[in-house]
Design a protein around this motif. Structure first.
Motif, PDB file in Angstrom:
ATOM      1  N   ILE A   1       0.815  -1.215   0.000  1.00 54.11           N
ATOM      2  CA  ILE A   1       0.000   0.000   0.000  1.00 54.11           C
ATOM      3  C   ILE A   1       0.848   1.265   0.000  1.00 54.11           C
ATOM      4  CG2 ILE A   1      -1.859  -1.182   1.246  1.00 54.11           C
ATOM      5  CD1 ILE A   1      -0.937   0.370   3.770  1.00 54.11           C
ATOM      6  N   PHE A   2       2.168   1.125  -0.015  1.00 50.31           N
ATOM      7  CA  PHE A   2       3.056   2.270   0.158  1.00 50.31           C
ATOM      8  C   PHE A   2       3.262   3.023  -1.153  1.00 50.31           C
ATOM      9  CE2 PHE A   2       4.461  -1.260   2.950  1.00 50.31           C
ATOM     10  CZ  PHE A   2       4.004  -0.735   4.146  1.00 50.31           C
ATOM     11  N   PRO A   3       3.524   4.332  -1.056  1.00 55.93           N
ATOM     12  CA  PRO A   3       3.766   5.133  -2.266  1.00 55.93           C
ATOM     13  C   PRO A   3       5.065   4.723  -2.967  1.00 55.93           C
ATOM     14  CG  PRO A   3       3.307   6.530  -0.352  1.00 55.93           C
ATOM     15  CD  PRO A   3       3.530   5.154   0.178  1.00 55.93           C
ATOM     16  N   ASP A   4       5.167   5.100  -4.236  1.00 54.50           N
ATOM     17  CA  ASP A   4       6.408   4.891  -4.973  1.00 54.50           C
ATOM     18  C   ASP A   4       7.561   5.587  -4.261  1.00 54.50           C
ATOM     19  OD1 ASP A   4       4.698   3.725  -6.761  1.00 54.50           O
ATOM     20  OD2 ASP A   4       4.991   5.212  -8.358  1.00 54.50           O
ATOM     21  N   ARG A   5       8.740   4.978  -4.321  1.00 58.20           N
ATOM     22  CA  ARG A   5       9.995   5.602  -3.882  1.00 58.20           C
ATOM     23  C   ARG A   5       9.940   6.077  -2.429  1.00 58.20           C
ATOM     24  NH1 ARG A   5      12.614   8.485  -8.905  1.00 58.20           N
ATOM     25  NH2 ARG A   5      11.881   7.135 -10.561  1.00 58.20           N
ATOM     26  N   SER A   6       9.404   5.248  -1.550  1.00 58.48           N
ATOM     27  CA  SER A   6       9.229   5.670  -0.159  1.00 58.48           C
ATOM     28  C   SER A   6      10.164   4.971   0.830  1.00 58.48           C
ATOM     29  CB  SER A   6       7.774   5.454   0.272  1.00 58.48           C
ATOM     30  OG  SER A   6       7.354   4.134  -0.005  1.00 58.48           O
ATOM     31  N   PHE A   7      11.009   4.030   0.359  1.00 60.55           N
ATOM     32  CA  PHE A   7      11.911   3.312   1.261  1.00 60.55           C
ATOM     33  C   PHE A   7      13.341   3.329   0.729  1.00 60.55           C
ATOM     34  CE2 PHE A   7       7.799   1.546   2.373  1.00 60.55           C
ATOM     35  CZ  PHE A   7       7.867   1.430   3.752  1.00 60.55           C
ATOM     36  N   ASP A   8      14.270   3.277   1.676  1.00 59.07           N
ATOM     37  CA  ASP A   8      15.693   3.225   1.326  1.00 59.07           C
ATOM     38  C   ASP A   8      16.180   1.805   1.075  1.00 59.07           C
ATOM     39  OD1 ASP A   8      16.533   6.110   1.765  1.00 59.07           O
ATOM     40  OD2 ASP A   8      15.639   5.642   3.719  1.00 59.07           O
ATOM     41  N   ALA A   9      15.528   0.822   1.694  1.00 54.33           N
ATOM     42  CA  ALA A   9      15.933  -0.573   1.515  1.00 54.33           C
ATOM     43  C   ALA A   9      14.759  -1.496   1.793  1.00 54.33           C
ATOM     44  CB  ALA A   9      17.117  -0.918   2.427  1.00 54.33           C
ATOM     45  N   VAL A  10      14.795  -2.665   1.154  1.00 56.99           N
ATOM     46  CA  VAL A  10      13.805  -3.722   1.362  1.00 56.99           C
ATOM     47  C   VAL A  10      14.554  -5.012   1.664  1.00 56.99           C
ATOM     48  CG1 VAL A  10      12.013  -5.155   0.294  1.00 56.99           C
ATOM     49  CG2 VAL A  10      12.080  -2.699  -0.170  1.00 56.99           C
ATOM     50  N   THR A  11      14.107  -5.744   2.669  1.00 61.57           N
ATOM     51  CA  THR A  11      14.645  -7.075   2.929  1.00 61.57           C
ATOM     52  C   THR A  11      13.551  -8.109   2.685  1.00 61.57           C
ATOM     53  OG1 THR A  11      14.157  -6.847   5.306  1.00 61.57           O
ATOM     54  CG2 THR A  11      16.398  -6.334   4.576  1.00 61.57           C
ATOM     55  N   LEU A  12      13.970  -9.271   2.211  1.00 64.18           N
ATOM     56  CA  LEU A  12      13.030 -10.352   1.900  1.00 64.18           C
ATOM     57  C   LEU A  12      13.713 -11.660   2.276  1.00 64.18           C
ATOM     58  CD1 LEU A  12      10.314 -11.108   0.579  1.00 64.18           C
ATOM     59  CD2 LEU A  12      11.496 -11.157  -1.615  1.00 64.18           C
ATOM     60  N   GLY A  13      13.331 -12.205   3.426  1.00 62.32           N
ATOM     61  CA  GLY A  13      14.024 -13.364   3.965  1.00 62.32           C
ATOM     62  C   GLY A  13      13.284 -14.674   3.790  1.00 62.32           C
TER      63      GLY A  13
ATOM     64  N   ILE B   1       8.680   0.615  -4.678  1.00 60.49           N
ATOM     65  CA  ILE B   1       8.665   1.437  -3.463  1.00 60.49           C
ATOM     66  C   ILE B   1      10.069   1.863  -3.013  1.00 60.49           C
ATOM     67  CG2 ILE B   1       6.451   0.535  -2.691  1.00 60.49           C
ATOM     68  CD1 ILE B   1       9.483  -0.629  -0.824  1.00 60.49           C
ATOM     69  N   LEU B   2      11.099   1.390  -3.713  1.00 60.13           N
ATOM     70  CA  LEU B   2      12.456   1.824  -3.380  1.00 60.13           C
ATOM     71  C   LEU B   2      12.781   3.166  -4.034  1.00 60.13           C
ATOM     72  CD1 LEU B   2      14.642  -1.416  -3.629  1.00 60.13           C
ATOM     73  CD2 LEU B   2      14.338   0.038  -1.606  1.00 60.13           C
ATOM     74  N   ARG B   3      13.526   3.978  -3.319  1.00 57.57           N
ATOM     75  CA  ARG B   3      14.046   5.205  -3.895  1.00 57.57           C
ATOM     76  C   ARG B   3      15.192   4.867  -4.857  1.00 57.57           C
ATOM     77  NH1 ARG B   3      13.637   7.006   2.002  1.00 57.57           N
ATOM     78  NH2 ARG B   3      11.663   8.159   2.052  1.00 57.57           N
ATOM     79  N   PRO B   4      15.455   5.719  -5.862  1.00 51.86           N
ATOM     80  CA  PRO B   4      16.613   5.476  -6.732  1.00 51.86           C
ATOM     81  C   PRO B   4      17.883   5.318  -5.891  1.00 51.86           C
ATOM     82  CG  PRO B   4      15.230   7.185  -7.665  1.00 51.86           C
ATOM     83  CD  PRO B   4      14.661   6.879  -6.301  1.00 51.86           C
ATOM     84  N   GLY B   5      18.650   4.292  -6.198  1.00 55.93           N
ATOM     85  CA  GLY B   5      19.829   3.981  -5.402  1.00 55.93           C
ATOM     86  C   GLY B   5      19.531   3.096  -4.207  1.00 55.93           C
ATOM     87  N   GLY B   6      18.243   2.880  -3.917  1.00 50.15           N
ATOM     88  CA  GLY B   6      17.862   2.022  -2.797  1.00 50.15           C
ATOM     89  C   GLY B   6      18.247   0.572  -3.061  1.00 50.15           C
ATOM     90  N   ARG B   7      18.253  -0.238  -2.026  1.00 52.67           N
ATOM     91  CA  ARG B   7      18.783  -1.590  -2.135  1.00 52.67           C
ATOM     92  C   ARG B   7      17.772  -2.636  -1.668  1.00 52.67           C
ATOM     93  NH1 ARG B   7      20.318   1.641   1.754  1.00 52.67           N
ATOM     94  NH2 ARG B   7      20.565   0.862   3.890  1.00 52.67           N
ATOM     95  N   ILE B   8      17.943  -3.835  -2.189  1.00 57.30           N
ATOM     96  CA  ILE B   8      17.138  -4.983  -1.780  1.00 57.30           C
ATOM     97  C   ILE B   8      18.088  -6.095  -1.356  1.00 57.30           C
ATOM     98  CG2 ILE B   8      16.965  -5.840  -4.169  1.00 57.30           C
ATOM     99  CD1 ILE B   8      14.217  -7.024  -3.374  1.00 57.30           C
TER     100      ILE B   8
END
Length: 279
Positions: free
Chosen positions: A103-115, A134-141
């Motif tokens: 439900i989050f806006p585009d480009r709203s997080f600096d990083a995402v983890t998926l374990g 939802i990651l900002r440009p340069g953001g990481r997963i």
């Protein structure tokens, strides 16, 4: 809700209370590596998708304070209840939400983890597309997946024995598509991230294991390894379990030194949304 999602949800709801301590804390150790790979920094906004009991999210939250925040999402309310209870005053919020429909806006997080959850979903490509969105440009997963090709002979024998039990058993247990079992192979996991648009990819590996005792101990342990073994083993009555353990014991005896040895291997991958990504 699909049968596969319902099966995974049922497993999570049943095992939430013992998740953190399963297999001598294996889940906790893998979570520590994933949180480390994500490299959280003070002030950042992070999303932990499929957060379970919050093992990764709590580590991230401790690192982003002050000024940052972590959101953990999962479909299992039982897992989320444990996560909320254990988070204390950390800057972490836990929400019931599928990773395919954020439900989050585009480009709203600096990083995402998926374990560990990517192979168990109905639509892993959509999960990665949503993470990218939802990651900002340069953001990481940062992603972790079990590498099943490195299972021991003992594990191979166990799952062959379990497969024969499944064919005899009236219980129908949904399983992910066969290709999902390869997600933990380094080449496959990096390819999935590249196909989703992520760049600057890297990977590492964790292997945890050792002897697992006798057939009874093996069954107790492997019942917590995932929704498929849990669904089959948890409904066995005393006589059916004794027969299964007897068959397993006989097969393991043929392996000599390899009998009842197991290890769990995990591939960890890191990717980035391109810095110059246009709006």
């Amino acid at each position: 809700m699909s049968e596969l999602t319902a099966s995974m949800l049922g497993f999570s709801e049943t095992t939430a209370a013992v998740h953190d301590g399963w297999a001598d804390g294996l889940n906790d150790r893998v979570a520590g590596r994933l949180a480390e790979l994500a490299a959280p920094a003070a002030g950042e906004q992070l999303l932990d998708a499929g957060c379970g009991t919050g093992l990764v999210a709590r580590r991230l939250a401790a690192a982003v304070s002050p000024g940052g925040r972590v959101v953990g999402i999962d479909v299992s309310e039982a897992m989320l209840a444990v996560a909320r209870r254990n988070s204390g005053r950390l800057p972490a919020t836990f929400l019931q939400m599928p990773a395919e429909r954020l439900i989050f806006p585009d480009r709203s997080f600096d990083a995402v983890t998926l374990g560990q959850g990517l192979p168990f979903g109905d639509d892993p490509e959509t999960v990665l597309a949503e993470a990218y969105r939802i990651l900002r440009p340069g953001g990481r997963i940062a992603v972790s997946c079990q590498r099943r090709s490195l299972s021991t002979l003992g594990q191979t024998v166990f799952f062959a024995c379990l497969g024969r039990l499944a064919r005899r058993h009236p219980l129908r247990v949904p399983r992910p598509p066969e290709d999902h079992a390869t997600f933990g192979e380094p080449r496959i996991l990096l390819s999935l991230l590249a196909d989703a648009g992520f760049v600057s990819l890297s990977r590492s590996q964790t292997i945890i294991g050792g002897p697992a005792g006798d057939a009874a101990g093996w069954v107790d342990l492997m019942a917590g390894a995932g929704p498929y073994p849990h669904a089959l083993l948890s409904v066995l009555g005393p006589s059916a379990r004794a027969r299964f353990e007897g068959e397993l014991e006989r097969l393991m005896d043929e392996l000599d030194d390899e009998a009842f040895r197991l290890h769990f291997a995990f591939t960890h991958a890191l990717g980035h949304r391109p810095s110059g990504d246009a709006p």
